[in-house]
Design an enzyme around this catalytic site. Structure first.
Site, PDB file in Angstrom:
ATOM      1  N   CYS A   6       0.968  -0.945  -0.115  1.00 43.05           N
ATOM      2  CA  CYS A   6      -0.330   0.279   0.080  1.00 43.05           C
ATOM      3  C   CYS A   6       1.183   1.246   0.083  1.00 43.05           C
ATOM      4  O   CYS A   6       1.377   1.403   0.987  1.00 43.05           O
ATOM      5  CB  CYS A   6      -1.106   0.114   1.270  1.00 43.05           C
ATOM      6  SG  CYS A   6      -1.760   1.694   1.433  1.00 43.05           S
ATOM      7  N   ASP A  32      -0.953  16.433  -0.240  1.00 44.77           N
ATOM      8  CA  ASP A  32      -0.760  16.171  -1.243  1.00 44.77           C
ATOM      9  C   ASP A  32      -0.092  16.188  -2.596  1.00 44.77           C
ATOM     10  O   ASP A  32      -0.471  17.286  -2.585  1.00 44.77           O
ATOM     11  CB  ASP A  32      -2.819  15.770  -1.596  1.00 44.77           C
ATOM     12  CG  ASP A  32      -2.873  15.361  -2.712  1.00 44.77           C
ATOM     13  OD1 ASP A  32      -3.718  14.420  -2.585  1.00 44.77           O
ATOM     14  OD2 ASP A  32      -2.831  15.459  -4.227  1.00 44.77           O
ATOM     15  N   HIS A  48      -3.661   0.051   8.316  1.00 45.55           N
ATOM     16  CA  HIS A  48      -4.458   0.031   6.374  1.00 45.55           C
ATOM     17  C   HIS A  48      -5.949  -0.874   7.107  1.00 45.55           C
ATOM     18  O   HIS A  48      -6.632  -1.455   7.332  1.00 45.55           O
ATOM     19  CB  HIS A  48      -4.001  -1.191   5.861  1.00 45.55           C
ATOM     20  CG  HIS A  48      -4.184  -1.334   5.258  1.00 45.55           C
ATOM     21  ND1 HIS A  48      -3.813  -0.331   4.003  1.00 45.55           N
ATOM     22  CD2 HIS A  48      -5.065  -1.892   3.881  1.00 45.55           C
ATOM     23  CE1 HIS A  48      -4.470  -0.851   2.650  1.00 45.55           C
ATOM     24  NE2 HIS A  48      -5.213  -1.573   3.021  1.00 45.55           N
ATOM     25  N   ASN A  87     -13.082  10.596  -0.918  1.00 51.54           N
ATOM     26  CA  ASN A  87     -14.172   9.514  -1.562  1.00 51.54           C
ATOM     27  C   ASN A  87     -13.472   7.958  -1.274  1.00 51.54           C
ATOM     28  O   ASN A  87     -12.823   7.898  -0.871  1.00 51.54           O
ATOM     29  CB  ASN A  87     -12.882   9.546  -2.689  1.00 51.54           C
ATOM     30  CG  ASN A  87     -12.603  11.228  -3.300  1.00 51.54           C
ATOM     31  OD1 ASN A  87     -14.264  11.234  -3.617  1.00 51.54           O
ATOM     32  ND2 ASN A  87     -11.803  11.691  -3.908  1.00 51.54           N
ATOM     33  N   GLY A  93     -14.141   8.089  -6.717  1.00 50.65           N
ATOM     34  CA  GLY A  93     -12.826   8.516  -7.546  1.00 50.65           C
ATOM     35  C   GLY A  93     -11.523   8.395  -6.281  1.00 50.65           C
ATOM     36  O   GLY A  93     -10.974   8.908  -6.580  1.00 50.65           O
ATOM     37  N   HIS A  98      -6.322   3.498   0.592  1.00 48.23           N
ATOM     38  CA  HIS A  98      -6.011   3.288   2.130  1.00 48.23           C
ATOM     39  C   HIS A  98      -6.594   4.318   2.179  1.00 48.23           C
ATOM     40  O   HIS A  98      -6.778   5.969   2.274  1.00 48.23           O
ATOM     41  CB  HIS A  98      -4.216   3.241   2.694  1.00 48.23           C
ATOM     42  CG  HIS A  98      -4.184   3.923   4.060  1.00 48.23           C
ATOM     43  ND1 HIS A  98      -2.852   2.706   4.133  1.00 48.23           N
ATOM     44  CD2 HIS A  98      -4.200   4.615   4.992  1.00 48.23           C
ATOM     45  CE1 HIS A  98      -2.723   3.407   5.799  1.00 48.23           C
ATOM     46  NE2 HIS A  98      -3.758   4.351   5.629  1.00 48.23           N
ATOM     47  N   HIS A 100      -8.191   7.567   3.182  1.00 50.89           N
ATOM     48  CA  HIS A 100      -8.178   9.080   4.015  1.00 50.89           C
ATOM     49  C   HIS A 100      -9.092  10.437   3.552  1.00 50.89           C
ATOM     50  O   HIS A 100      -9.531  10.291   3.025  1.00 50.89           O
ATOM     51  CB  HIS A 100      -6.971   9.225   2.599  1.00 50.89           C
ATOM     52  CG  HIS A 100      -7.334   8.920   1.317  1.00 50.89           C
ATOM     53  ND1 HIS A 100      -7.085   7.826   0.436  1.00 50.89           N
ATOM     54  CD2 HIS A 100      -7.167   9.919   0.368  1.00 50.89           C
ATOM     55  CE1 HIS A 100      -7.400   7.870  -0.745  1.00 50.89           C
ATOM     56  NE2 HIS A 100      -7.471   9.377  -0.963  1.00 50.89           N
ATOM     57  N   HIS A 102      -8.739  13.985   3.017  1.00 53.45           N
ATOM     58  CA  HIS A 102      -8.974  15.600   2.314  1.00 53.45           C
ATOM     59  C   HIS A 102      -9.149  16.717   2.327  1.00 53.45           C
ATOM     60  O   HIS A 102     -10.195  17.015   2.971  1.00 53.45           O
ATOM     61  CB  HIS A 102      -8.697  15.928   0.672  1.00 53.45           C
ATOM     62  CG  HIS A 102      -9.029  14.806  -0.283  1.00 53.45           C
ATOM     63  ND1 HIS A 102      -8.052  14.829  -1.323  1.00 53.45           N
ATOM     64  CD2 HIS A 102      -9.466  13.097  -0.559  1.00 53.45           C
ATOM     65  CE1 HIS A 102      -8.000  13.423  -1.804  1.00 53.45           C
ATOM     66  NE2 HIS A 102      -8.703  12.731  -2.163  1.00 53.45           N
TER      67      HIS A 102
HETATM   68  P1  AMP Z   1      -8.268   9.796  -3.897  1.00 49.85           P
HETATM   69  O1  AMP Z   1      -8.479   9.814  -5.464  1.00 49.85           O
HETATM   70  O2  AMP Z   1      -9.568  10.246  -2.925  1.00 49.85           O
HETATM   71  O3  AMP Z   1      -7.655   8.622  -3.707  1.00 49.85           O
HETATM   72  O4  AMP Z   1      -7.207  10.873  -3.044  1.00 49.85           O
HETATM   73  C1  AMP Z   1      -5.844  10.238  -3.457  1.00 49.85           C
HETATM   74  C2  AMP Z   1      -4.837  11.015  -3.810  1.00 49.85           C
HETATM   75  O5  AMP Z   1      -3.547  10.809  -3.408  1.00 49.85           O
HETATM   76  C3  AMP Z   1      -4.839  12.241  -5.035  1.00 49.85           C
HETATM   77  O6  AMP Z   1      -5.024  13.983  -4.099  1.00 49.85           O
HETATM   78  C4  AMP Z   1      -3.628  12.172  -4.648  1.00 49.85           C
HETATM   79  O7  AMP Z   1      -2.685  13.726  -6.089  1.00 49.85           O
HETATM   80  C5  AMP Z   1      -2.405  11.785  -3.745  1.00 49.85           C
HETATM   81  N1  AMP Z   1      -1.662  10.950  -3.853  1.00 49.85           N
HETATM   82  C6  AMP Z   1      -1.076  10.451  -4.799  1.00 49.85           C
HETATM   83  N2  AMP Z   1      -0.632   9.655  -4.086  1.00 49.85           N
HETATM   84  C7  AMP Z   1       0.538  10.507  -3.504  1.00 49.85           C
HETATM   85  C8  AMP Z   1       1.756  10.417  -2.740  1.00 49.85           C
HETATM   86  N3  AMP Z   1       2.902   9.719  -3.362  1.00 49.85           N
HETATM   87  N4  AMP Z   1       1.943  11.712  -1.905  1.00 49.85           N
HETATM   88  C9  AMP Z   1       1.343  12.683  -1.740  1.00 49.85           C
HETATM   89  N5  AMP Z   1      -0.033  12.406  -2.210  1.00 49.85           N
HETATM   90  C10 AMP Z   1      -0.408  11.862  -3.016  1.00 49.85           C
HETATM   91 ZN    ZN Z   2      -2.417   1.187   3.759  1.00 47.70          ZN
END
Ligand code: AMP
Ligand code: ZN
Length: 117
Positions: A6, A32, A48, A87, A93, A98, A100, A102
């Site tokens: 992950c 982000d 996780h 999301n 989206g 994992h 999260h 925003h």
């Molecule tokens: P979601 O689309 O809601 O699953 O959000 C995933 C978020 O993770 C997106 O906004 C990506 O820009 C962000 N993301 C992906 N890889 C990384 C990373 N290595 N560091 C920071 N943010 C990331």
């Molecule tokens: Zn994870």
């Protein structure tokens, strides 16, 4: 419990670099990599959980801590207005499996269809 495959578990473990904005026993928060606003942070549980569907009585202390962390960061950074987004699932989206949240701030935001991209 962490998941070897992950991306966000690897970020929490420090195996992949991130721009940390907050950390405590249960929560990790970082910038982000593709911000959609001047302030765009991700708050993740340090265990996780794939998605909001898997929140339950055993792990909801992580969720409480995430929202406490968001409030602390908002106060520290004088963020008067912000939006918290989760999301859950592919159509909504979710691209990283994992859980999260925003935290988005620093601009005037729309509501309704136009805010959903
Ligand atoms: P979601 O689309 O809601 O699953 O959000 C995933 C978020 O993770 C997106 O906004 C990506 O820009 C962000 N993301 C992906 N890889 C990384 C990373 N290595 N560091 C920071 N943010 C990331
Ligand atoms: Zn994870």
């Amino acid at each position: 419990m962490m998941n070897q495959d992950c991306l966000f578990c690897k970020i929490i473990a420090g195996k992949i670099p991130s721009a940390k904005v907050y950390e405590d026993e249960l929560v990790y928060a970082f910038k982000d990599i593709t911000p959609i606003a001047p302030v765009h942070y991700l708050f993740v549980p340090k265990t996780h959980i794939c998605c909001a569907k898997k929140i339950n009585a055993e792990n909801s202390n992580y969720i409480a801590s995430i929202f406490e962390a968001i409030a602390k960061v908002a106060e520290n950074e004088n963020l008067d207005s912000y939006r918290v987004i989760n999301n859950c699932g592919e159509d909504a989206g979710q691209s990283v499996m994992h859980l999260h949240f925003h935290m988005v701030a620093g601009k005037k935001m729309g509501w309704g269809e136009q805010s959903l991209g």
